[in-house]
Scaffold this active site. Structure first.
Site, PDB file in Angstrom:
ATOM      1  N   GLY A  19     -38.077 128.773 -84.232  1.00  0.00           N
ATOM      2  CA  GLY A  19     -37.440 128.317 -85.467  1.00  0.00           C
ATOM      3  C   GLY A  19     -38.471 127.911 -86.504  1.00  0.00           C
ATOM      4  O   GLY A  19     -39.683 127.934 -86.255  1.00  0.00           O
ATOM      5  N   PHE A  20     -37.963 127.513 -87.648  1.00  0.00           N
ATOM      6  CA  PHE A  20     -38.827 127.083 -88.764  1.00  0.00           C
ATOM      7  C   PHE A  20     -39.764 125.968 -88.319  1.00  0.00           C
ATOM      8  O   PHE A  20     -40.991 126.120 -88.313  1.00  0.00           O
ATOM      9  CB  PHE A  20     -37.894 126.657 -89.916  1.00  0.00           C
ATOM     10  CG  PHE A  20     -38.493 125.742 -90.923  1.00  0.00           C
ATOM     11  CD1 PHE A  20     -39.677 126.057 -91.579  1.00  0.00           C
ATOM     12  CD2 PHE A  20     -37.846 124.546 -91.259  1.00  0.00           C
ATOM     13  CE1 PHE A  20     -40.210 125.205 -92.530  1.00  0.00           C
ATOM     14  CE2 PHE A  20     -38.370 123.699 -92.211  1.00  0.00           C
ATOM     15  CZ  PHE A  20     -39.565 124.017 -92.839  1.00  0.00           C
ATOM     16  N   THR A  44     -30.943 131.179 -84.076  1.00  0.00           N
ATOM     17  CA  THR A  44     -31.314 131.133 -85.499  1.00  0.00           C
ATOM     18  C   THR A  44     -32.816 131.359 -85.681  1.00  0.00           C
ATOM     19  O   THR A  44     -33.276 131.510 -86.806  1.00  0.00           O
ATOM     20  CB  THR A  44     -30.945 129.771 -86.149  1.00  0.00           C
ATOM     21  OG1 THR A  44     -31.540 128.719 -85.379  1.00  0.00           O
ATOM     22  CG2 THR A  44     -29.443 129.572 -86.204  1.00  0.00           C
ATOM     23  N   ASP A  65     -31.821 130.502 -73.230  1.00  0.00           N
ATOM     24  CA  ASP A  65     -30.901 129.592 -73.908  1.00  0.00           C
ATOM     25  C   ASP A  65     -30.815 128.325 -73.061  1.00  0.00           C
ATOM     26  O   ASP A  65     -30.304 128.370 -71.926  1.00  0.00           O
ATOM     27  CB  ASP A  65     -29.519 130.267 -74.012  1.00  0.00           C
ATOM     28  CG  ASP A  65     -28.514 129.415 -74.759  1.00  0.00           C
ATOM     29  OD1 ASP A  65     -28.771 128.204 -74.964  1.00  0.00           O
ATOM     30  OD2 ASP A  65     -27.456 129.964 -75.142  1.00  0.00           O
ATOM     31  N   LEU A  85     -36.761 121.082 -80.065  1.00  0.00           N
ATOM     32  CA  LEU A  85     -36.340 121.381 -81.443  1.00  0.00           C
ATOM     33  C   LEU A  85     -35.242 122.437 -81.447  1.00  0.00           C
ATOM     34  O   LEU A  85     -34.999 123.087 -82.458  1.00  0.00           O
ATOM     35  CB  LEU A  85     -37.541 121.860 -82.277  1.00  0.00           C
ATOM     36  CG  LEU A  85     -38.654 120.824 -82.458  1.00  0.00           C
ATOM     37  CD1 LEU A  85     -39.734 120.988 -81.406  1.00  0.00           C
ATOM     38  CD2 LEU A  85     -39.243 120.891 -83.841  1.00  0.00           C
ATOM     39  N   ARG A 118     -38.426 114.804 -63.771  1.00  0.00           N
ATOM     40  CA  ARG A 118     -39.120 115.350 -62.606  1.00  0.00           C
ATOM     41  C   ARG A 118     -40.632 115.314 -62.796  1.00  0.00           C
ATOM     42  O   ARG A 118     -41.380 114.949 -61.895  1.00  0.00           O
ATOM     43  CB  ARG A 118     -38.660 116.800 -62.373  1.00  0.00           C
ATOM     44  CG  ARG A 118     -39.214 117.432 -61.114  1.00  0.00           C
ATOM     45  CD  ARG A 118     -39.176 118.943 -61.156  1.00  0.00           C
ATOM     46  NE  ARG A 118     -40.169 119.504 -62.069  1.00  0.00           N
ATOM     47  CZ  ARG A 118     -40.371 120.811 -62.251  1.00  0.00           C
ATOM     48  NH1 ARG A 118     -39.627 121.682 -61.597  1.00  0.00           N
ATOM     49  NH2 ARG A 118     -41.294 121.230 -63.094  1.00  0.00           N
ATOM     50  N   TYR A 157     -22.458 119.105 -85.605  1.00  0.00           N
ATOM     51  CA  TYR A 157     -23.887 118.784 -85.691  1.00  0.00           C
ATOM     52  C   TYR A 157     -24.106 117.269 -85.609  1.00  0.00           C
ATOM     53  O   TYR A 157     -24.893 116.796 -84.791  1.00  0.00           O
ATOM     54  CB  TYR A 157     -24.427 119.333 -87.008  1.00  0.00           C
ATOM     55  CG  TYR A 157     -25.923 119.240 -87.171  1.00  0.00           C
ATOM     56  CD1 TYR A 157     -26.783 120.027 -86.415  1.00  0.00           C
ATOM     57  CD2 TYR A 157     -26.484 118.374 -88.111  1.00  0.00           C
ATOM     58  CE1 TYR A 157     -28.159 119.955 -86.575  1.00  0.00           C
ATOM     59  CE2 TYR A 157     -27.856 118.298 -88.286  1.00  0.00           C
ATOM     60  CZ  TYR A 157     -28.693 119.082 -87.523  1.00  0.00           C
ATOM     61  OH  TYR A 157     -30.052 119.006 -87.686  1.00  0.00           O
ATOM     62  N   ARG A 198     -29.448 126.877 -97.127  1.00  0.00           N
ATOM     63  CA  ARG A 198     -29.785 125.523 -97.550  1.00  0.00           C
ATOM     64  C   ARG A 198     -30.223 125.519 -99.012  1.00  0.00           C
ATOM     65  O   ARG A 198     -30.537 126.538 -99.609  1.00  0.00           O
ATOM     66  CB  ARG A 198     -30.854 124.927 -96.641  1.00  0.00           C
ATOM     67  CG  ARG A 198     -30.217 124.548 -95.325  1.00  0.00           C
ATOM     68  CD  ARG A 198     -31.104 123.707 -94.473  1.00  0.00           C
ATOM     69  NE  ARG A 198     -31.937 124.526 -93.634  1.00  0.00           N
ATOM     70  CZ  ARG A 198     -32.593 124.066 -92.572  1.00  0.00           C
ATOM     71  NH1 ARG A 198     -32.512 122.806 -92.243  1.00  0.00           N
ATOM     72  NH2 ARG A 198     -33.327 124.862 -91.841  1.00  0.00           N
TER      73      ARG A 198
HETATM   74  N1  UDP Z   1     -26.355 122.588-102.230  1.00  0.00           N
HETATM   75  C1  UDP Z   1     -26.150 123.095-103.509  1.00  0.00           C
HETATM   76  N2  UDP Z   1     -26.260 124.433-103.703  1.00  0.00           N
HETATM   77  C2  UDP Z   1     -26.583 125.307-102.710  1.00  0.00           C
HETATM   78  C3  UDP Z   1     -26.815 124.787-101.393  1.00  0.00           C
HETATM   79  C4  UDP Z   1     -26.675 123.422-101.196  1.00  0.00           C
HETATM   80  O1  UDP Z   1     -25.860 122.330-104.447  1.00  0.00           O
HETATM   81  O2  UDP Z   1     -26.678 126.515-102.968  1.00  0.00           O
HETATM   82  C5  UDP Z   1     -26.254 121.128-102.011  1.00  0.00           C
HETATM   83  C6  UDP Z   1     -25.378 120.709-100.830  1.00  0.00           C
HETATM   84  O3  UDP Z   1     -24.019 120.595-101.245  1.00  0.00           O
HETATM   85  C7  UDP Z   1     -25.995 119.388-100.459  1.00  0.00           C
HETATM   86  C8  UDP Z   1     -27.469 119.567-100.789  1.00  0.00           C
HETATM   87  O4  UDP Z   1     -27.540 120.658-101.700  1.00  0.00           O
HETATM   88  O5  UDP Z   1     -25.472 118.343-101.252  1.00  0.00           O
HETATM   89  C9  UDP Z   1     -28.336 119.862 -99.582  1.00  0.00           C
HETATM   90  O6  UDP Z   1     -27.739 120.904 -98.877  1.00  0.00           O
HETATM   91  P1  UDP Z   1     -28.417 121.595 -97.632  1.00  0.00           P
HETATM   92  O7  UDP Z   1     -27.456 122.613 -97.128  1.00  0.00           O
HETATM   93  O8  UDP Z   1     -29.793 122.063 -97.958  1.00  0.00           O
HETATM   94  O9  UDP Z   1     -28.619 120.440 -96.544  1.00  0.00           O
HETATM   95  P2  UDP Z   1     -27.819 119.126 -96.128  1.00  0.00           P
HETATM   96  O10 UDP Z   1     -28.713 118.023 -96.548  1.00  0.00           O
HETATM   97  O11 UDP Z   1     -26.503 119.060 -96.846  1.00  0.00           O
HETATM   98  O12 UDP Z   1     -27.656 119.256 -94.669  1.00  0.00           O
END
Ligand code: UDP
Length: 324
Positions: A19-20, A44, A65, A85, A118, A157, A198
């Protein structure tokens, strides 16, 4: 004050290593001389994130997994440290795979804790600022218990990570496993999947393409963004200490999402304009870590501000031909 452990570099199991964040931590461990057994199921993650380590004698990769019992390829080895992670982390990913998300936080963490027990290994777990939900206390200190909807869009989550914390603290109490819990606040940097949905990846992609930048809601909600190099230093400090936490690892620099959009437009010299889209349900209105516990116990604090980190992230996304 947590005592740093004195053992020599040994063998570390990193789960979620493709992952990242897992791949950056794996790089950092190998650079410090640790032997790393990297595990991922690619739910992912991406094998390409580890391509730079192929052929390195300190690195081996096992596709598995961790929801399933650990295979002999893993249990046949002895680990001095285990860093977990493994978990989908972006809202679109965990909402698409809620059962896998909860199971990796439950069965997955249970399997790793049994192995840590362990082997007498140090076990660190990446929890999340999402355990605070839509917080009613600001900034968030580790002593805050959170404001989480147990059946909403984010609950797989949030509650998964909360369950994992409860499991870890139970193993610690019952079996004296040397556990540590970090709570990660929005972290960004190269190797984020461009399509992970994100805010960072969306905004930079939109700005580079000259497309409208989508603020969810009016963009007044806040987040505090931590550059990946800082985050990895915090994770390493935790892995190399005996501190139990929980400890916030994030950058206290707090910005509205609208401010972030404006900064991205400025730094990319983009012609993009702002547009709005509906705010997803249960979207936290504000988020900012109090990092006193990390400063006091890990001597850790971030050093890369948003402008510097954003420039690096933008350059890395510009050089990535495949932004799908
Ligand atoms: N957000 C946004 N536009 C986008 C993607 C996310 O305005 O294209 C907003 C989202 O509603 C949140 C914030 O950016 O309030 C951070 O979203 P992200 O999905 O990165 O992570 P979160 O902190 O919500 O898990």
């Amino acid at each position: 004050m947590a005592t740093p452990s004195t053992d020599q570099p040994g063998k570390v199991l990193v789960t979620g290593a493709a992952g990242f964040l897992g791949s950056h931590l794996t790089d950092a461990l190998i650079a410090k001389g640790y032997e790393v057994v990297a595990v991922d199921n690619f739910i992912t993650g991406n094998r390409g994130n580890l391509a730079q380590l192929e052929g390195n004698p300190l690195f081996t990769f096992i596709e598995h997994d961790i929801i399933e019992p650990l295979p002999p390829a893993i249990t046949g080895q002895h680990f001095t440290k285990i860093a977990n992670l493994a978990c989908p982390a972006s809202p679109i990913d965990y909402q698409e795979k809620p059962l896998e998300t909860m199971r990796v936080c439950a069965a997955g963490v249970d399997h790793l804790l049994a192995l840590a027990r362990r082997d007498g290994a140090r076990f660190t777990h990446t929890s999340t600022s999402e355990v605070y939900g839509d917080p009613l206390e600001h900034p968030q200190r580790e002593t805050y218990w959170g404001n989480v909807n147990s059946y909403g869009e984010r609950s797989c989550y949030d509650e998964g990570k909360r369950f994992a914390e409860a499991l870890i603290f139970s193993y610690r109490k019952l079996f004296k496993v040397n556990t540590g819990v970090t709570r990660i606040f929005n972290t960004y940097g190269p190797r984020m999947r461009p399509s992970d949905g994100r805010v960072m990846t969306n905004f930079i992609k939109q700005a580079l393409a000259g497309e409208p930048i989508t603020l969810f809601g009016d963009g007044s909600q806040t987040r505090s963004f931590c550059y990946v190099d800082d985050q990895v230093k915090g994770q390493l400090a935790m892995l190399e200490s005996d501190f139990e936490g929980p400890v916030n690892i994030g950058n206290p620099g707090e910005f509205t999402i609208k401010q972030l959009a404006e900064k991205v437009i400025e730094l990319t010299h983009s012609i993009s304009k702002l547009t709005t889209a509906p705010l997803p349900s249960d979207d936290p209105k504000q988020r900012q870590p109090d990092i006193k516990v990390a400063r006091d116990n890990l001597h850790w604090e971030p050093t890369i501000n948003l402008e510097v980190g954003l420039q690096r992230m933008i350059e890395s996304m510009k050089s990535n031909k495949n932004l799908a």
